[in-house]
Scaffold this motif. Structure first.
Motif, PDB file in Angstrom:
ATOM      1  N   ASP A  24      44.254  27.642  42.483  1.00 40.61           N
ATOM      2  CA  ASP A  24      45.594  28.198  42.685  1.00 40.61           C
ATOM      3  C   ASP A  24      46.569  27.405  41.827  1.00 40.61           C
ATOM      4  OD1 ASP A  24      47.928  29.338  43.453  1.00 40.61           O
ATOM      5  OD2 ASP A  24      47.882  28.637  45.528  1.00 40.61           O
ATOM      6  N   PRO A  25      46.987  27.952  40.685  1.00 41.61           N
ATOM      7  CA  PRO A  25      47.895  27.215  39.811  1.00 41.61           C
ATOM      8  C   PRO A  25      49.330  27.188  40.309  1.00 41.61           C
ATOM      9  CG  PRO A  25      47.481  29.358  38.888  1.00 41.61           C
ATOM     10  CD  PRO A  25      46.621  29.254  40.111  1.00 41.61           C
ATOM     11  N   GLY A  26      49.652  27.990  41.325  1.00 45.22           N
ATOM     12  CA  GLY A  26      50.977  27.929  41.919  1.00 45.22           C
ATOM     13  C   GLY A  26      52.021  28.837  41.305  1.00 45.22           C
ATOM     14  N   ALA A  27      51.695  29.562  40.237  1.00 46.80           N
ATOM     15  CA  ALA A  27      52.669  30.441  39.586  1.00 46.80           C
ATOM     16  C   ALA A  27      51.933  31.521  38.814  1.00 46.80           C
ATOM     17  CB  ALA A  27      53.584  29.655  38.644  1.00 46.80           C
ATOM     18  N   LEU A  28      52.536  32.698  38.734  1.00 45.34           N
ATOM     19  CA  LEU A  28      51.943  33.820  38.007  1.00 45.34           C
ATOM     20  C   LEU A  28      51.687  33.471  36.547  1.00 45.34           C
ATOM     21  CD1 LEU A  28      51.156  36.851  37.807  1.00 45.34           C
ATOM     22  CD2 LEU A  28      53.579  37.314  37.304  1.00 45.34           C
ATOM     23  N   CYS A  29      52.665  32.845  35.909  1.00 45.96           N
ATOM     24  CA  CYS A  29      52.516  32.539  34.487  1.00 45.96           C
ATOM     25  C   CYS A  29      51.350  31.589  34.229  1.00 45.96           C
ATOM     26  CB  CYS A  29      53.814  31.966  33.925  1.00 45.96           C
ATOM     27  SG  CYS A  29      54.394  30.462  34.735  1.00 45.96           S
ATOM     28  N   LEU A  30      51.077  30.695  35.176  1.00 43.46           N
ATOM     29  CA  LEU A  30      49.964  29.767  35.012  1.00 43.46           C
ATOM     30  C   LEU A  30      48.627  30.437  35.324  1.00 43.46           C
ATOM     31  CD1 LEU A  30      51.539  26.527  36.534  1.00 43.46           C
ATOM     32  CD2 LEU A  30      51.393  27.217  34.127  1.00 43.46           C
ATOM     33  N   GLU A  31      48.654  31.505  36.127  1.00 39.93           N
ATOM     34  CA  GLU A  31      47.426  32.269  36.346  1.00 39.93           C
ATOM     35  C   GLU A  31      46.944  32.903  35.053  1.00 39.93           C
ATOM     36  OE1 GLU A  31      47.437  33.661  41.015  1.00 39.93           O
ATOM     37  OE2 GLU A  31      48.246  35.040  39.518  1.00 39.93           O
ATOM     38  N   LEU A  32      47.875  33.307  34.204  1.00 39.73           N
ATOM     39  CA  LEU A  32      47.478  33.915  32.936  1.00 39.73           C
ATOM     40  C   LEU A  32      46.704  32.925  32.073  1.00 39.73           C
ATOM     41  CD1 LEU A  32      47.601  36.450  31.153  1.00 39.73           C
ATOM     42  CD2 LEU A  32      49.742  35.568  30.186  1.00 39.73           C
ATOM     43  N   LEU A  33      47.019  31.641  32.176  1.00 41.69           N
ATOM     44  CA  LEU A  33      46.347  30.635  31.359  1.00 41.69           C
ATOM     45  C   LEU A  33      44.877  30.498  31.712  1.00 41.69           C
ATOM     46  CD1 LEU A  33      48.987  27.755  31.111  1.00 41.69           C
ATOM     47  CD2 LEU A  33      48.817  29.890  29.836  1.00 41.69           C
ATOM     48  N   ALA A  34      44.507  30.918  32.920  1.00 40.66           N
ATOM     49  CA  ALA A  34      43.110  30.801  33.350  1.00 40.66           C
ATOM     50  C   ALA A  34      42.215  31.855  32.716  1.00 40.66           C
ATOM     51  CB  ALA A  34      43.025  30.900  34.874  1.00 40.66           C
ATOM     52  N   THR A  35      42.760  32.702  31.846  1.00 35.32           N
ATOM     53  CA  THR A  35      41.971  33.768  31.220  1.00 35.32           C
ATOM     54  C   THR A  35      41.422  33.379  29.855  1.00 35.32           C
ATOM     55  OG1 THR A  35      43.897  34.791  30.142  1.00 35.32           O
ATOM     56  CG2 THR A  35      43.372  35.510  32.398  1.00 35.32           C
ATOM     57  N   GLY A  36      41.694  32.161  29.397  1.00 35.56           N
ATOM     58  CA  GLY A  36      41.239  31.738  28.081  1.00 35.56           C
ATOM     59  C   GLY A  36      42.359  31.014  27.357  1.00 35.56           C
ATOM     60  N   GLY A  37      42.357  31.079  26.048  1.00 37.09           N
ATOM     61  CA  GLY A  37      43.418  30.404  25.312  1.00 37.09           C
ATOM     62  C   GLY A  37      43.047  30.170  23.865  1.00 37.09           C
ATOM     63  N   PRO A  38      43.907  29.461  23.147  1.00 44.43           N
ATOM     64  CA  PRO A  38      43.651  29.206  21.730  1.00 44.43           C
ATOM     65  C   PRO A  38      42.657  28.067  21.528  1.00 44.43           C
ATOM     66  CG  PRO A  38      45.692  28.159  22.398  1.00 44.43           C
ATOM     67  CD  PRO A  38      45.202  28.923  23.603  1.00 44.43           C
ATOM     68  N   GLY A  39      42.122  27.977  20.342  1.00 52.42           N
ATOM     69  CA  GLY A  39      41.270  26.851  19.972  1.00 52.42           C
ATOM     70  C   GLY A  39      40.071  26.668  20.880  1.00 52.42           C
ATOM     71  N   GLU A  40      39.937  25.477  21.438  1.00 55.84           N
ATOM     72  CA  GLU A  40      38.773  25.144  22.262  1.00 55.84           C
ATOM     73  C   GLU A  40      38.695  25.972  23.533  1.00 55.84           C
ATOM     74  OE1 GLU A  40      39.038  21.267  24.291  1.00 55.84           O
ATOM     75  OE2 GLU A  40      41.076  21.127  23.470  1.00 55.84           O
ATOM     76  N   TYR A  41      39.823  26.580  23.944  1.00 54.77           N
ATOM     77  CA  TYR A  41      39.820  27.377  25.170  1.00 54.77           C
ATOM     78  C   TYR A  41      39.280  28.788  24.953  1.00 54.77           C
ATOM     79  CZ  TYR A  41      43.087  23.615  26.231  1.00 54.77           C
ATOM     80  OH  TYR A  41      43.667  22.389  26.385  1.00 54.77           O
ATOM     81  N   ALA A  42      38.961  29.131  23.716  1.00 55.11           N
ATOM     82  CA  ALA A  42      38.473  30.475  23.417  1.00 55.11           C
ATOM     83  C   ALA A  42      37.152  30.767  24.121  1.00 55.11           C
ATOM     84  CB  ALA A  42      38.305  30.646  21.907  1.00 55.11           C
ATOM     85  N   ARG A  43      36.393  29.745  24.452  1.00 53.02           N
ATOM     86  CA  ARG A  43      35.110  29.978  25.124  1.00 53.02           C
ATOM     87  C   ARG A  43      35.285  30.480  26.546  1.00 53.02           C
ATOM     88  NH1 ARG A  43      32.624  25.076  27.724  1.00 53.02           N
ATOM     89  NH2 ARG A  43      34.275  23.545  28.044  1.00 53.02           N
ATOM     90  N   PHE A  44      36.519  30.380  27.087  1.00 49.99           N
ATOM     91  CA  PHE A  44      36.794  30.882  28.425  1.00 49.99           C
ATOM     92  C   PHE A  44      37.420  32.285  28.390  1.00 49.99           C
ATOM     93  CE2 PHE A  44      37.289  26.200  28.693  1.00 49.99           C
ATOM     94  CZ  PHE A  44      36.271  25.929  29.596  1.00 49.99           C
ATOM     95  N   GLU A  45      37.432  32.909  27.224  1.00 48.67           N
ATOM     96  CA  GLU A  45      38.149  34.172  27.053  1.00 48.67           C
ATOM     97  C   GLU A  45      37.724  35.235  28.068  1.00 48.67           C
ATOM     98  OE1 GLU A  45      40.852  36.291  26.384  1.00 48.67           O
ATOM     99  OE2 GLU A  45      40.791  34.928  24.653  1.00 48.67           O
ATOM    100  N   VAL A  46      38.730  35.826  28.727  1.00 50.83           N
ATOM    101  CA  VAL A  46      38.514  36.892  29.699  1.00 50.83           C
ATOM    102  C   VAL A  46      39.202  38.181  29.248  1.00 50.83           C
ATOM    103  CG1 VAL A  46      39.045  37.661  32.049  1.00 50.83           C
ATOM    104  CG2 VAL A  46      38.185  35.351  31.663  1.00 50.83           C
ATOM    105  N   LEU A  47      40.343  38.060  28.592  1.00 50.76           N
ATOM    106  CA  LEU A  47      41.127  39.238  28.208  1.00 50.76           C
ATOM    107  C   LEU A  47      40.555  39.891  26.954  1.00 50.76           C
ATOM    108  CD1 LEU A  47      44.764  37.984  28.864  1.00 50.76           C
ATOM    109  CD2 LEU A  47      43.220  39.217  30.395  1.00 50.76           C
ATOM    110  N   THR A  48      39.389  40.488  27.103  1.00 50.96           N
ATOM    111  CA  THR A  48      38.680  41.059  25.962  1.00 50.96           C
ATOM    112  C   THR A  48      39.121  42.474  25.616  1.00 50.96           C
ATOM    113  OG1 THR A  48      36.932  41.751  27.484  1.00 50.96           O
ATOM    114  CG2 THR A  48      36.630  39.648  26.349  1.00 50.96           C
ATOM    115  N   GLY A  49      39.923  43.091  26.473  1.00 45.60           N
ATOM    116  CA  GLY A  49      40.370  44.453  26.214  1.00 45.60           C
ATOM    117  C   GLY A  49      41.267  44.958  27.322  1.00 45.60           C
ATOM    118  N   PRO A  50      41.665  46.228  27.252  1.00 46.06           N
ATOM    119  CA  PRO A  50      42.601  46.775  28.234  1.00 46.06           C
ATOM    120  C   PRO A  50      42.076  46.751  29.666  1.00 46.06           C
ATOM    121  CG  PRO A  50      41.755  48.501  26.776  1.00 46.06           C
ATOM    122  CD  PRO A  50      41.364  47.194  26.177  1.00 46.06           C
TER     123      PRO A  50
END
Length: 205
Positions: A24-50
């Motif tokens: 529980d990151p405590g905020a909606l905007c921080l929940e989005l970060l749990a879907t992946g990210g740039p650079g080294e975080y790309a291996r956690f990618e979740v937002l692969t499409g619509p």
């Protein structure tokens, strides 16, 4: 992978090592970060499409029932905002100044009209009829980030204390002593390491 836990707050995350844990990151905007990210975080990618974006919206702390008019461009825009938020939030957690480009991306998303809520006949929070554009979803996320970073808990945006975990959260607890992304994962691993270290230091233990 993220899944909304209905019985308790937070998302269920599946790490590439196979472990599933509640976060529980405590905020909606921080929940989005749990879907992946740039650079080294790309291996956690979740937002692969619509579909993945719509699934994340349904699993997030947003009220249920949102119908999202998502497409590939919308998913790409969501990834772009997420990556910008990573830089802005990580800078806040480390007491550094965020990159101007990251702030500009968050502010641009926030400038678009957000999702439109309404009060349903049963008194619960619902959404305006019809499909909501992705830009409205991202505006709602970006405005949540603005509220967080300009509000009373801005100084409590933190990175998990485990050396190899970069998950970000905002500590909204009264004592303000949260250190871990999740007690199920990093908090428990810290306890195990501490226990083993004590046994090593004390052969009689």
């Amino acid at each position: 992978m993220t899944t909304r836990a209905t019985e308790t707050p937070g998302l269920l995350l599946r790490h590439p090592d196979g472990q599933t844990f509640r976060f529980d990151p405590g905020a909606l905007c921080l929940e989005l970060l749990a879907t992946g990210g740039p650079g080294e975080y790309a291996r956690f990618e979740v937002l692969t499409g619509p579909r993945a974006l719509a699934a994340w919206a349904a699993e997030s702390r947003l009220p249920p029932g949102l119908r999202l008019a998502a497409d590939d461009a919308g998913a790409a825009a969501a990834r772009g905002l997420r990556d910008a938020l990573w830089g802005v939030m990580a800078a806040r957690a480390h007491g550094a100044a965020p990159a101007p480009a990251g702030l500009a991306a968050v502010n641009a998303a926030a400038a678009v009209p957000p999702l439109v809520p309404l009060i349903a006949a049963d008194g619960t929070r619902a959404w305006a009829p019809g499909e909501a554009p992705v830009a409205a979803l991202l505006s709602t996320v970006a405005r949540d980030a603005v509220d967080l970073l300009t509000g009373p808990h801005a100084h409590r945006v933190r990175e998990c204390a485990t050396h190899n975990c970069a998950l970000l959260f905002v500590d909204t607890s009264r004592p303000g002593r949260r250190r871990w992304c999740s007690m199920e994962r990093c908090g428990n691993r810290h306890k195990v390491r501490t226990h083993r270290a004590r046994r090593t230091d004390d052969p009689t233990a």
